[in-house]
Enzyme design. Structure first.
Site, short mmCIF file in Angstrom:
data_model
loop_
_atom_site.label_atom_id
_atom_site.label_comp_id
_atom_site.label_asym_id
_atom_site.label_seq_id
_atom_site.Cartn_x
_atom_site.Cartn_y
_atom_site.Cartn_z
CG ASP A 10 -1.70 1.18 1.47
OD1 ASP A 10 -1.56 2.17 0.70
OD2 ASP A 10 -2.50 1.17 2.42
CB ILE A 11 1.58 3.85 -2.54
CG1 ILE A 11 2.84 4.64 -2.91
CG2 ILE A 11 0.33 4.71 -2.58
CD1 ILE A 11 2.89 5.05 -4.37
CG ASN A 24 -9.44 13.42 -10.95
OD1 ASN A 24 -9.38 14.63 -10.80
ND2 ASN A 24 -9.96 12.60 -10.04
N GLY A 32 -9.64 4.27 -5.89
CA GLY A 32 -8.32 3.68 -6.11
C GLY A 32 -7.24 4.28 -5.23
CG ASP A 34 -6.94 10.62 -6.54
OD1 ASP A 34 -6.34 11.28 -5.68
OD2 ASP A 34 -7.60 11.14 -7.47
CB SER A 117 -2.89 4.82 -16.68
OG SER A 117 -3.05 6.20 -16.88
CB THR A 118 -2.48 -0.32 -14.65
OG1 THR A 118 -2.18 -0.32 -13.25
CG2 THR A 118 -1.28 0.13 -15.45
N GLY A 119 -5.52 0.99 -13.31
CA GLY A 119 -6.72 0.60 -12.56
C GLY A 119 -7.95 1.05 -13.31
CE1 TYR A 121 -9.43 7.93 -15.18
CE2 TYR A 121 -7.21 8.80 -15.33
CZ TYR A 121 -8.54 8.97 -15.03
OH TYR A 121 -8.98 10.20 -14.60
N1 APR Z 1 -1.34 1.58 -2.97
C1 APR Z 1 -0.78 1.24 -4.14
N2 APR Z 1 -1.51 0.99 -5.25
C2 APR Z 1 -2.86 1.09 -5.15
C3 APR Z 1 -3.52 1.45 -3.96
C4 APR Z 1 -2.69 1.70 -2.83
N3 APR Z 1 -3.21 2.05 -1.65
N4 APR Z 1 -4.86 1.46 -4.21
C5 APR Z 1 -5.02 1.11 -5.49
N5 APR Z 1 -3.83 0.88 -6.07
C6 APR Z 1 -3.49 0.47 -7.44
C7 APR Z 1 -4.56 -0.18 -8.28
O1 APR Z 1 -4.69 -1.56 -7.93
C8 APR Z 1 -3.97 -0.01 -9.67
O2 APR Z 1 -3.01 -1.02 -9.93
O3 APR Z 1 -3.15 1.63 -8.18
C9 APR Z 1 -3.21 1.32 -9.57
C10 APR Z 1 -3.86 2.47 -10.29
O4 APR Z 1 -5.27 2.35 -10.23
P1 APR Z 1 -6.26 3.57 -9.98
O5 APR Z 1 -6.11 4.06 -8.59
O6 APR Z 1 -7.58 3.13 -10.43
O7 APR Z 1 -5.66 4.74 -10.94
P2 APR Z 1 -5.86 5.02 -12.53
O8 APR Z 1 -6.08 3.79 -13.30
O9 APR Z 1 -4.70 5.90 -12.89
O10 APR Z 1 -7.19 5.85 -12.58
C11 APR Z 1 -7.20 7.19 -12.14
O11 APR Z 1 -9.09 6.87 -10.73
O12 APR Z 1 -9.25 7.22 -8.47
C12 APR Z 1 -9.48 7.76 -9.70
O13 APR Z 1 -9.24 10.09 -9.30
C13 APR Z 1 -8.66 8.99 -9.95
O14 APR Z 1 -10.00 9.56 -11.81
C14 APR Z 1 -8.73 9.05 -11.42
C15 APR Z 1 -8.63 7.60 -11.84
#
Ligand code: APR
Length: 167
Positions: A10-11, A24, A32, A34, A117-119, A121
Site C-alpha cells: 500500500d503506497i 485526475n 483507487g 487517489d 493508469s492501470t486501474g 483508467y
Molecule cells: N497503494 C498502491 N496501489 C494502489 C492502492 C494503494 N493504496 N490502491 C489502489 N492501487 C493500485 C490499483 O490496484 C492499480 O493497480 O493503483 C493502480 C492504479 O489504479 P487507480 O487508482 O484506479 O488509478 P488510474 O487507473 O490511474 O485511474 C485514475 O481513478 O481514483 C481515480 O481520481 C482517480 O480519476 C482518477 C482515476
C-alpha cells in the site's frame, strides 16, 4: 548509485521522501490509489489541490503531504486507455518523466510510484510497466531509490518480469 525496487503493498505506508498519486485532471480526488492517498493525507492536501485547480494529463504537480509520513506528494493524471490510439503511451511516459523531474527539482531522493493508469483508467499493465520501469531506470542515478508499489500480487509479478526484461 540509486536502486530500483519493485514490491507489493500500500503506497500510503511507504517511507520515502515523495509518493506519486494517480490523480485526475481536476485533482478532485477519487477512488483507487487517489482515494487512499487523500484519505490518509487529510484535508490539507485537498486544499492545496483545489488551489492549484487542475493538471493536464501526462503533467505533474507537487503538494504538501498532510498526515502522511513523506515530505511531498506528486499528483499526475494518467491517460485513459482508448486502445492505444489516443497518444496514451506518450502521455503515460510524460507522467513518469514529469514526476521524476519534479522530484529532482525539489531535491527529493526517494520516490514511490503506484501503477499509474492501470486501474480505473484501463491501461494494460504489461505495457504500462515497461514505460514505468524504463523511465525510472534512465534517471535512477539521481535518486537513492525509486520504488514501484504494486497493489496486487499479480501486478507485482508483471512488474518483476518487466524489470528482468529491461535490466
Ligand atoms: N497503494 C498502491 N496501489 C494502489 C492502492 C494503494 N493504496 N490502491 C489502489 N492501487 C493500485 C490499483 O490496484 C492499480 O493497480 O493503483 C493502480 C492504479 O489504479 P487507480 O487508482 O484506479 O488509478 P488510474 O487507473 O490511474 O485511474 C485514475 O481513478 O481514483 C481515480 O481520481 C482517480 O480519476 C482518477 C482515476
Amino acid at each position: 548509485m540509486g536502486e530500483i525496487i519493485i514490491k507489493q503493498g500500500d503506497i500510503t505506508q511507504e517511507y520515502v521522501e515523495v509518493i506519486v498519486n494517480a490523480a485526475n485532471t481536476r485533482l478532485a480526488g477519487g477512488g483507487g490509489v487517489d482515494g487512499a492517498i487523500h484519505k490518509a493525507a487529510g484535508s490539507s492536501v485537498m486544499d492545496e489541490c483545489k488551489k492549484i485547480g487542475g493538471c493536464k494529463t501526462g503533467k505533474a504537480v507537487i503538494t504538501n503531504a498532510g498526515n502522511l509520513n513523506v515530505k511531498k506528494i506528486i499528483h499526475t493524471p494518467g491517460p485513459i486507455w482508448h486502445g492505444g490510439v489516443s497518444r496514451e503511451e506518450e502521455l503515460l511516459r510524460g507522467c513518469y518523466r514529469n514526476s521524476l523531474a519534479l522530484a529532482i527539482e525539489n531535491g527529493l531522493k526517494s520516490i514511490a510510484f503506484p501503477s499509474i493508469s492501470t486501474g480505473i483508467y484501463g491501461y494494460p499493465i504489461d505495457k504500462a510497466s515497461e514505460i514505468a520501469v524504463f523511465e525510472g531506470m534512465k534517471v535512477v542515478d539521481k535518486f537513492d531509490k525509486i520504488i514501484y508499489v504494486c497493489f496486487s500480487s499479480q501486478d507485482h509479478k508483471i512488474y518483476e518480469e518487466t524489470y528482468e526484461k529491461l535490466h
